[in-house]
Design a protein around this motif. Sequence first.
Motif, PDB file in Angstrom:
ATOM      1  N   GLY A  38       0.819  -1.218   0.000  1.00 16.39           N
ATOM      2  CA  GLY A  38       0.000   0.000   0.000  1.00 16.39           C
ATOM      3  C   GLY A  38       0.847   1.258   0.000  1.00 16.39           C
ATOM      4  O   GLY A  38       0.609   2.187  -0.775  1.00 16.39           O
ATOM      5  N   ALA A  39       1.871   1.261   0.857  1.00 14.52           N
ATOM      6  CA  ALA A  39       2.746   2.434   0.957  1.00 14.52           C
ATOM      7  C   ALA A  39       3.469   2.666  -0.372  1.00 14.52           C
ATOM      8  O   ALA A  39       3.573   3.792  -0.862  1.00 14.52           O
ATOM      9  CB  ALA A  39       3.747   2.242   2.090  1.00 14.52           C
ATOM     10  N   LEU A  41       2.501   1.696  -3.415  1.00 17.03           N
ATOM     11  CA  LEU A  41       1.551   2.166  -4.428  1.00 17.03           C
ATOM     12  C   LEU A  41       1.192   3.629  -4.232  1.00 17.03           C
ATOM     13  O   LEU A  41       1.141   4.404  -5.189  1.00 17.03           O
ATOM     14  CB  LEU A  41       0.271   1.328  -4.371  1.00 17.03           C
ATOM     15  CG  LEU A  41       0.237   0.063  -5.215  1.00 17.03           C
ATOM     16  CD1 LEU A  41      -1.031  -0.722  -4.901  1.00 17.03           C
ATOM     17  CD2 LEU A  41       0.305   0.377  -6.706  1.00 17.03           C
ATOM     18  N   ASN A  42       0.938   3.997  -2.970  1.00 16.19           N
ATOM     19  CA  ASN A  42       0.554   5.386  -2.700  1.00 16.19           C
ATOM     20  C   ASN A  42       1.651   6.363  -3.102  1.00 16.19           C
ATOM     21  O   ASN A  42       1.385   7.436  -3.631  1.00 16.19           O
ATOM     22  CB  ASN A  42       0.167   5.564  -1.226  1.00 16.19           C
ATOM     23  CG  ASN A  42      -1.210   4.965  -0.939  1.00 16.19           C
ATOM     24  OD1 ASN A  42      -2.105   5.000  -1.794  1.00 16.19           O
ATOM     25  ND2 ASN A  42      -1.383   4.394   0.231  1.00 16.19           N
ATOM     26  N   THR A  43       2.910   5.969  -2.868  1.00 17.80           N
ATOM     27  CA  THR A  43       4.038   6.821  -3.260  1.00 17.80           C
ATOM     28  C   THR A  43       4.074   7.002  -4.768  1.00 17.80           C
ATOM     29  O   THR A  43       4.261   8.109  -5.279  1.00 17.80           O
ATOM     30  CB  THR A  43       5.375   6.190  -2.785  1.00 17.80           C
ATOM     31  OG1 THR A  43       5.289   5.981  -1.388  1.00 17.80           O
ATOM     32  CG2 THR A  43       6.547   7.105  -3.080  1.00 17.80           C
ATOM     33  N   VAL A  45       1.612   6.629  -6.912  1.00 24.13           N
ATOM     34  CA  VAL A  45       0.450   7.423  -7.338  1.00 24.13           C
ATOM     35  C   VAL A  45       0.719   8.911  -7.097  1.00 24.13           C
ATOM     36  O   VAL A  45       0.447   9.746  -7.955  1.00 24.13           O
ATOM     37  CB  VAL A  45      -0.837   6.953  -6.614  1.00 24.13           C
ATOM     38  CG1 VAL A  45      -1.972   7.944  -6.813  1.00 24.13           C
ATOM     39  CG2 VAL A  45      -1.239   5.577  -7.125  1.00 24.13           C
ATOM     40  N   GLU A  46       1.292   9.226  -5.939  1.00 22.07           N
ATOM     41  CA  GLU A  46       1.629  10.635  -5.651  1.00 22.07           C
ATOM     42  C   GLU A  46       2.604  11.191  -6.679  1.00 22.07           C
ATOM     43  O   GLU A  46       2.491  12.323  -7.114  1.00 22.07           O
ATOM     44  CB  GLU A  46       2.250  10.767  -4.253  1.00 22.07           C
ATOM     45  CG  GLU A  46       1.230  11.001  -3.159  1.00 22.07           C
ATOM     46  CD  GLU A  46       1.848  10.831  -1.777  1.00 22.07           C
ATOM     47  OE1 GLU A  46       3.004  11.283  -1.572  1.00 22.07           O
ATOM     48  OE2 GLU A  46       1.185  10.237  -0.903  1.00 22.07           O
ATOM     49  N   GLN A  49       0.634  11.750  -9.967  1.00 18.61           N
ATOM     50  CA  GLN A  49      -0.535  12.638  -9.936  1.00 18.61           C
ATOM     51  C   GLN A  49      -0.300  13.947 -10.710  1.00 18.61           C
ATOM     52  O   GLN A  49      -1.123  14.333 -11.538  1.00 18.61           O
ATOM     53  CB  GLN A  49      -0.923  12.916  -8.478  1.00 18.61           C
ATOM     54  CG  GLN A  49      -2.324  13.394  -8.256  1.00 18.61           C
ATOM     55  CD  GLN A  49      -3.411  12.383  -8.607  1.00 18.61           C
ATOM     56  OE1 GLN A  49      -3.889  12.366  -9.736  1.00 18.61           O
ATOM     57  NE2 GLN A  49      -3.795  11.539  -7.658  1.00 18.61           N
ATOM     58  N   ALA A  61      -7.006   6.613  -6.247  1.00 20.25           N
ATOM     59  CA  ALA A  61      -6.465   5.404  -5.628  1.00 20.25           C
ATOM     60  C   ALA A  61      -7.327   4.966  -4.454  1.00 20.25           C
ATOM     61  O   ALA A  61      -7.744   5.789  -3.642  1.00 20.25           O
ATOM     62  CB  ALA A  61      -5.036   5.654  -5.164  1.00 20.25           C
ATOM     63  N   VAL A  63      -6.531   2.173  -1.889  1.00 20.40           N
ATOM     64  CA  VAL A  63      -5.536   1.174  -1.525  1.00 20.40           C
ATOM     65  C   VAL A  63      -5.723   0.775  -0.058  1.00 20.40           C
ATOM     66  O   VAL A  63      -5.664   1.619   0.829  1.00 20.40           O
ATOM     67  CB  VAL A  63      -4.106   1.745  -1.746  1.00 20.40           C
ATOM     68  CG1 VAL A  63      -3.043   0.756  -1.281  1.00 20.40           C
ATOM     69  CG2 VAL A  63      -3.905   2.099  -3.221  1.00 20.40           C
ATOM     70  N   SER A  65      -4.895  -0.851   3.601  1.00 17.15           N
ATOM     71  CA  SER A  65      -3.632  -0.845   4.353  1.00 17.15           C
ATOM     72  C   SER A  65      -3.320  -2.273   4.807  1.00 17.15           C
ATOM     73  O   SER A  65      -4.174  -3.161   4.746  1.00 17.15           O
ATOM     74  CB  SER A  65      -3.744   0.088   5.556  1.00 17.15           C
ATOM     75  OG  SER A  65      -4.855  -0.295   6.324  1.00 17.15           O
TER      76      SER A  65
END
Length: 193
Positions: A38-39, A41-43, A45-46, A49, A61, A63, A65
Amino acid sequence: GNSMRDVDTILETFSALLRVAEIDARARMSGFSTLDLGALLNTIVEDYQPVAEEQGSSIVAAVASGLGVHADGQLLTQMFANLLENALRHTEAGLGIEVIAFRDGKSVVVEIADRGPGIPVDQRDRVLQPLHRLEASRNTPGSGMGLSIVAAIARQHGIRMSLLDNLPGLRVRLQFPADPVPAPDTPQRAPVV
């Protein structure tokens, strides 16, 4: 001018082919560890963006946890970056890209969906081969290596990759193997080669 760009594309293609070969040879299993998917993917995506916003799209997103996977973080980053770039390249302004990650039973699933033209069913196996490009994308930049790199990284990780219809667009589904993830505190001994 143009020939310089061609050389760049050839070099990119060459280094991409080498990466596919290297990945397929499982040369980098040593980079595997337990990761928070999750971490990661979030990075990514950021990071993408602003690129999406620049072309009038957005990335949405969802996602979950606590998604632990046993993987090579660099390769996964490359895989997701390729998928997002691919999705952005085929998505028109005003349309969004969706990134979802969730636990499905014992395995972890990631889906990246775009609203582009999609890939005809009869071509889906072929786009996973190195250097295959759809007729429709012949005029867009790129080496046609994106999805074959993704497929090679997926193979190396035992990830089941499916190309699905997003009606319209393409939905790439990645199902991580349901192997029990070792507890992070037990040192993983590398297998003797």
